[in-house]
Design a protein around this motif. Structure first.
Motif, short mmCIF file in Angstrom:
data_model
loop_
_atom_site.label_atom_id
_atom_site.label_comp_id
_atom_site.label_asym_id
_atom_site.label_seq_id
_atom_site.Cartn_x
_atom_site.Cartn_y
_atom_site.Cartn_z
N PHE A 66 0.70 -1.31 0.04
CA PHE A 66 -0.17 0.03 0.07
C PHE A 66 0.85 1.27 0.13
O PHE A 66 0.54 2.19 -0.51
CB PHE A 66 -0.96 -0.03 1.23
CG PHE A 66 -2.05 -0.84 1.07
CD1 PHE A 66 -3.18 -0.71 -0.04
CD2 PHE A 66 -2.21 -2.17 1.92
CE1 PHE A 66 -4.28 -1.43 -0.05
CE2 PHE A 66 -3.53 -2.98 1.47
CZ PHE A 66 -4.28 -2.42 0.81
N LEU A 67 1.93 1.18 0.85
CA LEU A 67 3.10 2.61 0.66
C LEU A 67 3.57 2.62 -0.69
O LEU A 67 3.37 3.89 -1.27
CB LEU A 67 3.97 2.09 1.63
CG LEU A 67 5.10 3.17 1.80
CD1 LEU A 67 4.57 4.33 2.27
CD2 LEU A 67 6.43 2.74 2.47
N GLY A 68 3.74 1.58 -1.45
CA GLY A 68 4.20 1.88 -2.73
C GLY A 68 3.08 2.26 -3.82
O GLY A 68 3.26 2.98 -4.56
N LEU A 69 1.92 1.74 -3.46
CA LEU A 69 0.81 2.05 -4.25
C LEU A 69 0.44 3.53 -4.17
O LEU A 69 0.30 4.30 -4.82
CB LEU A 69 -0.34 1.23 -3.66
CG LEU A 69 -1.80 1.54 -4.39
CD1 LEU A 69 -1.59 0.88 -5.88
CD2 LEU A 69 -2.96 0.77 -3.81
N GLY A 70 0.53 4.22 -2.89
CA GLY A 70 0.42 5.43 -2.70
C GLY A 70 1.41 6.34 -3.44
O GLY A 70 1.02 7.23 -4.18
N CYS A 71 2.34 6.00 -3.32
CA CYS A 71 3.77 6.90 -4.10
C CYS A 71 3.33 6.62 -5.65
O CYS A 71 3.71 7.47 -6.42
CB CYS A 71 4.96 6.27 -3.69
SG CYS A 71 5.37 6.42 -1.88
N GLY A 72 3.23 5.33 -5.98
CA GLY A 72 3.09 5.53 -7.34
C GLY A 72 1.73 6.03 -8.09
O GLY A 72 1.76 6.55 -8.97
N SER A 73 0.57 6.15 -7.23
CA SER A 73 -0.55 6.90 -7.60
C SER A 73 -0.15 8.45 -7.72
O SER A 73 -0.95 8.94 -8.59
CB SER A 73 -1.60 6.61 -6.62
OG SER A 73 -1.77 5.24 -6.23
N LEU A 74 0.90 8.89 -7.30
CA LEU A 74 1.05 10.37 -7.57
C LEU A 74 1.88 10.59 -8.57
O LEU A 74 1.73 11.86 -9.17
CB LEU A 74 1.89 10.68 -6.18
CG LEU A 74 2.13 12.14 -6.10
CD1 LEU A 74 0.91 12.79 -5.57
CD2 LEU A 74 3.18 12.56 -4.82
N LEU A 75 2.36 9.70 -9.24
CA LEU A 75 2.90 9.86 -10.51
C LEU A 75 2.40 9.66 -11.73
O LEU A 75 2.43 10.24 -12.64
CB LEU A 75 4.39 8.92 -10.46
CG LEU A 75 5.28 8.96 -11.77
CD1 LEU A 75 5.95 10.34 -11.92
CD2 LEU A 75 6.59 8.06 -11.57
N PHE A 76 1.75 8.56 -11.77
CA PHE A 76 1.34 7.78 -13.17
C PHE A 76 0.24 8.47 -13.66
O PHE A 76 0.27 8.48 -14.87
CB PHE A 76 1.05 6.39 -13.06
CG PHE A 76 2.37 5.67 -12.82
CD1 PHE A 76 3.19 5.33 -13.87
CD2 PHE A 76 2.66 5.04 -11.73
CE1 PHE A 76 4.52 4.66 -13.45
CE2 PHE A 76 3.62 4.04 -11.14
CZ PHE A 76 4.65 3.82 -12.38
N GLY A 77 -0.85 9.02 -13.03
CA GLY A 77 -1.68 9.89 -13.46
C GLY A 77 -1.07 11.13 -14.23
O GLY A 77 -1.55 11.47 -15.43
N VAL A 78 -0.15 11.90 -13.63
CA VAL A 78 0.54 12.75 -14.33
C VAL A 78 1.05 12.46 -15.66
O VAL A 78 0.93 13.20 -16.68
CB VAL A 78 1.48 13.40 -13.30
CG1 VAL A 78 2.36 14.52 -14.14
CG2 VAL A 78 0.83 13.99 -12.10
N LEU A 79 1.77 11.38 -15.53
CA LEU A 79 2.55 11.12 -16.79
C LEU A 79 1.40 10.48 -17.96
O LEU A 79 1.61 10.93 -19.16
CB LEU A 79 3.36 9.64 -16.73
CG LEU A 79 4.65 10.09 -15.64
CD1 LEU A 79 5.42 8.70 -15.49
CD2 LEU A 79 5.67 10.85 -16.37
#
Length: 424
Positions: A66-79
């Protein structure tokens, strides 16, 4: 796309059928359930093989995901707002598959946690970009209905996942759960690549610069309904995270029900699927706000009753399953509706908004849900008390977001930010 709900946006000429669209989006979002639920029955074996000293420490295999999920969620939508949905999603899914393979070969607890964190990070793409894809096509109650249909199909995965994981354990070591995950993710990736058209309209592409991103985030923060419902979603979903972290120990340590755990979990998770399906039928009639706000109140009342059962000493596996199933059904009424309400103002910058939403809800739910999991004391008290608190706080946040005007169907138009710098 055929059979599409009202309020759909213009679609590409070569399009996927509506039912296949829902199925594919459900499978993309199910990547997270596939990464969590099948390994719940295997946690004791993983703990023994990797020499995990304390039973509660096994929860870290889920928590770091879940920690990784939160961090990844912040990036991929922007990309995805810059480069398109398919390209970013496909690349992230390929890296997710490699992370699953790394977990399958982990020889230590540290290696397992590193692989799980990476898997969660790359799985963030499937979560936020899928929401952005739906937002590219639908808005308002129509989006809430489509999201509910997706959740209803998606919930078939957690219903079957623990049984799937247990079935693997009957015939193979726990490492094959991760190999199976890699194979299933590869099949979903191939399906997405071959069948899903690019949904981001060229006029809605954003340049990759900090100014455009921060303006979108600023718009979210200034939009009371968006930030309010995102926070409320994170708080109420904390109960779901707490349940996922605690459920294996609840059935194994409290009820000594290891043999029926996969089937009991399936019954509880299935109630979420029923709730999502009911929501998809009712949201067009009653509205996303009215349904989700009512569901929050019902959630609190159910868990107050559950708390009374626990305090009186009458908790049994039957009472737990019934009351937890009713709780999960109410959670289903909040999940898709809160997501649709908070995303409603964003046609442009949907990827950034979806990323911020996923990051915020995951950060809040992971932090609060982990507190519930770590507080496990061989009773169901921490989980039940947590659900009462989370439901109450979430309702107060919703009341703030709506300025006290609850159980209505207000219409908010799409925000058009003239400062967005678009690629034309």
């Amino acid at each position: 796309m055929t059979d599409r709900p009202e309020n759909a946006t213009a679609l590409p000429k070569k399009d996927i059928a509506f039912r296949e669209f829902v199925m594919l989006c459900a499978c993309l979002m199910a990547m997270n359930a596939l990464s969590i639920d099948p390994m719940l029955p295997a946690l004791p074996e993983i703990g023994r093989d990797l020499a995990i000293p304390h039973a509660n420490d096994r929860q870290l295999i889920i928590s770091v995901y879940f920690l990784g999920l939160g961090c990844g969620s912040l990036l991929f939508g922007v990309l995805s707002d810059r480069f398109g949905r398919k390209r970013v999603l496909g690349s992230a899914m390929a890296l997710f598959i490699l992370s699953a393979i790394a977990c399958a070969g982990a020889q230590s607890f540290a290696m397992m946690l590193a692989g799980r964190a990476c898997a969660g990070f790359f799985a963030g793409a499937s979560r936020v970009i899928t929401v952005s894809i739906v937002r590219d096509r639908f808005k308002g109650d129509a989006m809430a209905r489509v999201m509910s249909l997706i959740f209803a199909v998606f919930m078939l995965i957690p219903v079957m996942a623990p049984t799937f994981g247990q079935a693997i354990l009957w015939i193979a070591p726990w490492r094959w759960i991760f190999w199976a995950l890699a194979i299933l993710a590869t099949l979903i990736l191939l399906w997405m690549i071959t069948r899903l058209p690019e949904t981001l309209h060229p006029d809605n592409r954003l340049r990759m610069n900090a100014g455009a991103i921060w303006r979108t985030v600023g718009t979210i923060v200034r939009t009371r309904s968006s930030i309010g419902y995102m926070l409320a979603s994170g708080v109420v979903m904390s109960g779901l995270i707490g349940f996922i972290l605690s459920v294996q120990q609840i059935f194994f340590d409290i009820f000594d029900a290891q043999k029926i755990f996969p089937f009991a979990f399936a019954a509880i998770a299935g109630s979420m699927g029923i709730g999502s399906l009911l929501n998809s039928r009712l949201v067009s009639r009653f509205g996303a706000r009215r349904l989700s706000q009512t569901a929050l109140l019902v959630l609190v009342l159910i868990n107050l009753a559950h708390l009374a059962v626990v305090l009186s000493g009458y908790e049994t596996i039957v009472s737990f399953m019934i009351l937890q199933s009713l709780t999960m059904m109410t959670v289903a009424f909040t999940a898709s509706n809160f997501s649709a309400i908070s995303m409603e103002p964003f046609a442009r910058g949907a990827g950034v908004a979806s990323s911020f939403q996923a990051f915020l809800t995951t950060a809040v739910s992971s932090a609060l849900g982990s507190m519930v999991g770590r507080a496990f004391d061989a009773t169901t008290m921490p989980l039940t008390l947590g659900l009462v608190i989370f439901g109450s706080v979430s309702f107060l946040i919703v009341a703030w977001a709506e300025r006290g005007k609850l159980f209505t169907r207000p219409h908010h138009g799409v925000l058009r930010d003239p400062e967005f710098e678009l690629i034309r």
